[in-house]
Design a protein around this motif. Structure first.
Motif, mmCIF file in Angstrom:
data_model
loop_
_atom_site.group_PDB
_atom_site.id
_atom_site.type_symbol
_atom_site.label_atom_id
_atom_site.label_comp_id
_atom_site.label_asym_id
_atom_site.label_seq_id
_atom_site.Cartn_x
_atom_site.Cartn_y
_atom_site.Cartn_z
ATOM 1 N N PHE A 74 -7.390 2.707 -0.254
ATOM 2 C CA PHE A 74 -6.804 1.726 0.616
ATOM 3 C C PHE A 74 -7.455 1.930 2.045
ATOM 4 O O PHE A 74 -7.564 0.770 2.818
ATOM 5 C CB PHE A 74 -5.279 2.035 0.940
ATOM 6 N N ALA A 76 0.819 -1.043 -0.047
ATOM 7 C CA ALA A 76 0.095 -0.055 0.029
ATOM 8 C C ALA A 76 0.946 1.160 0.029
ATOM 9 O O ALA A 76 0.557 2.323 -0.706
ATOM 10 C CB ALA A 76 -1.055 0.119 1.252
ATOM 11 N N CYS A 120 -3.423 -1.865 5.886
ATOM 12 C CA CYS A 120 -3.923 -0.689 5.271
ATOM 13 C C CYS A 120 -4.306 0.506 5.832
ATOM 14 O O CYS A 120 -4.233 1.836 5.389
ATOM 15 C CB CYS A 120 -5.251 -1.248 4.329
#
Length: 515
Positions: free
Chosen positions: A331, A318, A371
């Motif tokens: 995300f 990410a 995330c």
């Protein structure tokens, strides 16, 4: 700073962060041995963990504010020194009160290391480029969380003894101190220093009372009792007074104006649930695998590897994608959805759950946390000026830790109540009265219980674990709502926000026009 300069400085930052997180998990498997050696009680067992968590949580905003006023490098090295001193003293403690006091000292240093790593990175790297480096922080959290219990178990079982659980972190901390001294070079903002000591005292006192209440309620006294009212009332009064003082001070520890920013307020709300999932997963999963599934501490630590791997991969990948695209919201939403789904699935766990399927669910939870954890800090740092970077970053870290500590205590109370109910119901079916006391007085030494009772207790813990994850799934809905309501702001490529229009800027523009 070039990429190679950043990586050299980052190596020192991450080494210090590694030992800070490691110190909070490495003693988990050593505590029974420590208590036996120092003649400790069950209440003192809790305080060995609580003392460090309390001081680290309560001092986090203060470290952040100091970083807005003083040299960030100097403060980080001071935090390392305090942490190292606490570690050395913890290893030579001769009684439980001494050990608890030294753990509290460790916690002060740990609060600085956790808060300042975000602030220092923000001072080196623009938000757009910061994503690629934030993955390393997530990976450090993951490695320290899973390796702590394993390393602690190995040290206790070796000729070194439990005292080396404290001393093993000292050489790494010294190396981090030296590396930072040589590689970290940041400009120091020179301005008049005026620290709000009254506000800081009220804030620390209020948070301390709140955490002590959450840690002890349900065990040392009832949740609804005069003692609870005293703790909670004192916390409310202290925090209300802190808000009053902060609103009138020129250099508040927590600038209340930050909460006018919608993204900041939503990030605070979202990170509370992330803290509950992150800390709760580490605490209760170890208990599930050891008590319900009869695994050794080392085996239990290995069973959490899917969660750690998920956190490591998601935070790293990410971060790289965010640096290329400048977008964080996809995300954040994906991580929040994954966290809700994973915790919901974990709510179906019982003492017979297939371990392969358990690994899949844990990996999903790790992906969700990975995330969210660093990216919630990133979106806040993207919308605050450099003068408030320390305060804003540390407040997010503070609420994540607060959510973790409060969530773990509350979920622990839910787990204890559910286990007692499950044991009572199972014993009643066998025609045995006496509730949990008939099953060994609630002892966690399940292996010492008679065979049939062992099965009842293990099943009770396994079935109750699903209940706390269901509660966690409900709490994580708050994170999902928070990230959905956030506005998408592309990550800036500069370290600081452009100067806001004002008299000084307008005067400069007029002078330029005349020339």
């Amino acid at each position: 700073m070039t990429h190679s300069q950043i990586m050299r400085a980052l190596s020192g930052l991450l080494l210090a962060l590694l030992v800070a997180i490691l110190s909070s998990t490495i003693v988990s498997n050593a505590l029974p041995t420590i208590l036996a050696d120092l003649d400790g009680t069950q209440g003192q067992y809790t305080w060995v963990v609580t003392a460090m968590l309390l001081t680290s949580t309560a001092t986090t905003p203060i470290w952040g504010k100091l970083s807005d006023l003083f040299s960030k490098k100097m403060l980080y090295q001071v935090a390392i020194v305090i942490f190292t001193l606490g570690s050395i003293l913890g290893g030579i403690a001769q009684s439980m009160p001494e050990l608890i006091a030294y753990r509290a000292l460790q916690g002060i240093g740990m609060g600085g290391l956790q808060a300042l790593v975000q602030v220092v990175i923000a001072a080196m790297i623009s938000p757009r480029e910061r994503g690629r480096y934030s993955g390393y922080i997530g990976a450090t959290f993951a490695v320290a969380t899973v390796s702590g219990p394993l390393v602690g178990g190995l040290i206790v079982d070796s000729p070194l003894g439990w005292r080396w659980c404290f001393w093993v972190c000292v050489p790494i901390a010294v190396i981090a101190f030296v590396v930072l001294g040589r590689t970290l070079h940041l400009p120091v903002l020179k301005r008049k220093v005026k620290i709000d000591w009254l506000g800081a005292t009220l804030l620390v006192g209020g948070v301390a009372l709140l955490l002590v209440w959450i840690s002890l309620a349900g065990k040392d006294f009832d949740w609804v009792s005069g003692t609870s009212a005293a703790y909670l009332g004192g916390a409310i009064v202290a925090l209300a007074a802190a808000v009053y003082v902060e609103s009138r001070h020129s250099e508040p520890v927590v600038p209340l104006r930050l909460f006018r920013n919608r993204t900041f307020t939503l990030s605070v709300l979202g990170t509370l649930a992330v803290g509950t999932a992150m800390f709760g997963g580490a605490v209760f999963l170890g208990q599930y695998f050891q008590i319900s599934r009869a695994f050794s501490p080392t085996h239990a630590g290995l069973m959490t590897l899917p969660m750690v791997l998920g956190l490591f991969l998601s935070s790293t990948i990410a971060g790289q994608v965010i640096s290329r695209t400048g977008r964080t919201k996809p995300f954040l939403i994906g991580g929040a959805v994954m966290l809700v789904v994973a915790l919901g699935l974990l709510g179906t766990v019982d003492h017979t759950t297939n371990l392969a399927w358990m690994g899949v669910m844990l990996a999903m939870m790790g992906i969700g946390v990975g995330c969210l954890m660093q990216n919630l800090v990133l979106v806040v740092q993207n919308e605050v000026p450099m003068r408030d970077m320390g305060s804003a970053s540390s407040v997010i870290t503070f609420f994540r830790t607060l959510g973790g500590s409060a969530g773990v205590s509350a979920l622990g109370a839910v787990l204890a109540a559910q286990v007692a109910t499950n044991v009572s119901d199972s014993l009643a079916k066998l025609g045995i009265s006496g509730g949990p006391s008939a099953a060994g007085g609630g002892s966690l030494d399940v292996g010492a219980l008679p065979g049939p009772v062992q099965e009842i207790v293990r099943a009770a813990y396994g079935d109750a674990t699903g209940t706390i994850f269901t509660v966690g799934a409900v709490i994580s809905l708050a994170t999902l709502v928070a990230v959905l309501l956030m506005r998408e702001v592309p990550l800036r490529t500069t370290l600081d926000l452009p100067e806001e229009p004002g008299p000084a800027l307008e005067r400069d523009r007029a002078d330029y026009a005349r020339t």
